[in-house]
Write a protein that holds these residues in place. Structure first.
Motif, mmCIF file in Angstrom:
data_model
loop_
_atom_site.group_PDB
_atom_site.id
_atom_site.type_symbol
_atom_site.label_atom_id
_atom_site.label_comp_id
_atom_site.label_asym_id
_atom_site.label_seq_id
_atom_site.Cartn_x
_atom_site.Cartn_y
_atom_site.Cartn_z
ATOM 1 N N ALA A 173 63.904 63.457 36.256
ATOM 2 C CA ALA A 173 64.651 62.375 36.912
ATOM 3 C C ALA A 173 65.636 61.678 35.967
ATOM 4 O O ALA A 173 66.775 61.404 36.365
ATOM 5 C CB ALA A 173 63.688 61.373 37.542
ATOM 6 N N PRO A 174 65.265 61.361 34.735
ATOM 7 C CA PRO A 174 66.250 60.760 33.825
ATOM 8 C C PRO A 174 67.422 61.686 33.532
ATOM 9 O O PRO A 174 68.560 61.224 33.356
ATOM 10 C CB PRO A 174 65.427 60.494 32.549
ATOM 11 N N ILE A 175 67.169 63.007 33.473
ATOM 12 C CA ILE A 175 68.255 63.978 33.292
ATOM 13 C C ILE A 175 69.227 63.884 34.456
ATOM 14 O O ILE A 175 70.449 63.895 34.280
ATOM 15 C CB ILE A 175 67.684 65.407 33.182
ATOM 16 N N MET A 176 68.675 63.807 35.663
ATOM 17 C CA MET A 176 69.515 63.673 36.857
ATOM 18 C C MET A 176 70.330 62.384 36.807
ATOM 19 O O MET A 176 71.531 62.375 37.102
ATOM 20 C CB MET A 176 68.640 63.677 38.107
ATOM 21 N N ALA A 177 69.661 61.289 36.455
ATOM 22 C CA ALA A 177 70.343 59.985 36.430
ATOM 23 C C ALA A 177 71.495 59.994 35.435
ATOM 24 O O ALA A 177 72.586 59.479 35.717
ATOM 25 C CB ALA A 177 69.338 58.887 36.087
ATOM 26 N N GLU A 178 71.272 60.598 34.272
ATOM 27 C CA GLU A 178 72.318 60.675 33.248
ATOM 28 C C GLU A 178 73.527 61.461 33.736
ATOM 29 O O GLU A 178 74.672 61.177 33.365
ATOM 30 C CB GLU A 178 71.766 61.330 31.981
ATOM 31 N N ALA A 179 73.272 62.460 34.602
ATOM 32 C CA ALA A 179 74.352 63.320 35.102
ATOM 33 C C ALA A 179 75.023 62.743 36.351
ATOM 34 O O ALA A 179 75.940 63.355 36.899
ATOM 35 C CB ALA A 179 73.806 64.709 35.407
ATOM 36 N N GLY A 180 74.545 61.595 36.818
ATOM 37 C CA GLY A 180 75.166 60.959 37.971
ATOM 38 C C GLY A 180 74.369 61.027 39.261
ATOM 39 O O GLY A 180 74.808 60.518 40.291
ATOM 40 N N GLY A 181 73.193 61.670 39.229
ATOM 41 C CA GLY A 181 72.360 61.698 40.431
ATOM 42 C C GLY A 181 71.700 63.033 40.663
ATOM 43 O O GLY A 181 71.963 64.009 39.944
ATOM 44 N N GLY A 182 70.847 63.078 41.652
ATOM 45 C CA GLY A 182 70.150 64.306 41.986
ATOM 46 C C GLY A 182 69.172 64.074 43.115
ATOM 47 O O GLY A 182 69.132 62.994 43.714
ATOM 48 N N ALA A 183 68.377 65.094 43.405
ATOM 49 C CA ALA A 183 67.416 65.013 44.505
ATOM 50 C C ALA A 183 66.101 65.659 44.096
ATOM 51 O O ALA A 183 66.093 66.765 43.551
ATOM 52 C CB ALA A 183 67.961 65.699 45.753
ATOM 53 N N VAL A 184 65.012 64.946 44.347
ATOM 54 C CA VAL A 184 63.665 65.470 44.135
ATOM 55 C C VAL A 184 63.019 65.637 45.504
ATOM 56 O O VAL A 184 63.053 64.705 46.323
ATOM 57 C CB VAL A 184 62.811 64.528 43.261
ATOM 58 N N VAL A 185 62.449 66.812 45.747
ATOM 59 C CA VAL A 185 61.736 67.055 47.002
ATOM 60 C C VAL A 185 60.315 67.474 46.661
ATOM 61 O O VAL A 185 60.102 68.487 45.977
ATOM 62 C CB VAL A 185 62.414 68.143 47.860
ATOM 63 N N ASN A 186 59.349 66.695 47.116
ATOM 64 C CA ASN A 186 57.943 66.995 46.892
ATOM 65 C C ASN A 186 57.359 67.703 48.107
ATOM 66 O O ASN A 186 57.855 67.557 49.223
ATOM 67 C CB ASN A 186 57.155 65.707 46.635
ATOM 68 N N LEU A 187 56.289 68.438 47.891
ATOM 69 C CA LEU A 187 55.575 69.072 48.999
ATOM 70 C C LEU A 187 54.281 68.315 49.245
ATOM 71 O O LEU A 187 53.412 68.236 48.372
ATOM 72 C CB LEU A 187 55.274 70.541 48.689
ATOM 73 N N GLY A 188 54.188 67.738 50.455
ATOM 74 C CA GLY A 188 52.952 67.101 50.876
ATOM 75 C C GLY A 188 52.137 68.082 51.696
ATOM 76 O O GLY A 188 52.186 69.296 51.474
#
Length: 256
Positions: free
Chosen positions: A129-144
């Motif tokens: 997540a911090p890598i994504m934030a540094e690059a301007g954003g991203g998406a995490v999708v979890n499996l429930g």
């Protein structure tokens, strides 16, 4: 191929078979460069070969996400390097499902299931997540999982880990959303690969009798939902658990 994810990069854990494989293939078919990861190199390289044959971009990284922070951080770093310095999409799919009764569950099994199903994605997300934030954003999708909210016999251990992942989805949305990282989850119902013609009915099919769908789902149903959550079409979606279960948890089941 519509290339909704063109120029995006993605890491999918547990993607050498079944749901994870379908997710990796779907992301690649939409233009993403995908890292397929898992413990079995032979299966992983076969998935990568299939993606490349179809015109997609993929690489395999062997990873045993046992729950140690070190294993998760190592995969995050190797995936980042493989994907050219950034990870735009993370799919926390890897999981195990031993199903002993509560009284028959020993401490080793308990720790193993929580290690793979909760600790591993926790520390992987903490690294990515911090890598994504540094690059301007991203998406995490979890499996429930649907059994996080609809109890079944012999499902206490596994379902509790999936309940944890759905709770983490909301908590991470609050934590990382303001930094440009969207976090959501997909909750699969009874999902089975397509059966060969003439095969005997699977016991899981009984669970879907009387539901709106009236049948089990296939891995591609989950993959389609993940692609949507990972892409710009879901830009205003945060902290949501999308049920892809044929109506099993949200609709009264009619005896059939």
């Amino acid at each position: 191929m519509t290339e909704r994810l063109r120029d995006k990069t993605a890491l999918v854990t547990g993607s050498t078979s079944n749901i994870g494989q379908a997710i990796a293939e779907a992301l690649a078919s939409e233009g993403a460069h995908v890292v397929v990861s898992g413990r079995n190199r032979e299966r992983g390289e076969r998935v990568v070969e299939g993606i490349r044959t179809s015109g997609g971009r993929a690489d395999f990284l062997v990873a045993d996400l046992d729950g140690s922070a070190e294993a998760s951080r190592d995969l995050a770093e190797r995936a980042r390097h493989t994907l050219g310095g950034r990870i735009d999409i993370l799919v926390n799919n890897a999981g195990i499902y031993p199903a002993p009764g509560t009284a028959d569950t020993d401490e080793k099994t308990f720790d193993q299931v929580y290690g793979v199903n909760v600790k591993a994605p926790f520390f992987l997300t903490a690294a990515v997540a911090p890598i994504m934030a540094e690059a301007g954003g991203g998406a995490v999708v979890n499996l429930g999982s649907w059994i996080a909210r609809l109890g079944v016999p012999l499902g206490a251990l596994y379902s509790s880990t999936k309940g944890a992942m759905e709770t983490l989805t909301r908590a991470w949305a609050a934590e990382f959303g303001p930094l440009g990282v969207r976090v959501n989850a997909v909750s699969p119902g009874v999902i089975l690969p397509p059966s060969p013609e003439g095969a005997e009915p699977h016991p899981g099919e009984v669970m879907m009798k009387g539901t709106p769908a009236g049948r089990v789902g296939t891995p591609d149903a989950i993959a389609h939902a993940v692609v949507w959550l990972a892409g710009d079409e879901a830009a205003f979606v945060h902290g949501t658990v999308v049920d892809v279960d044929g109506g099993r948890t949200g609709v009264a089941v009619v005896a059939a």
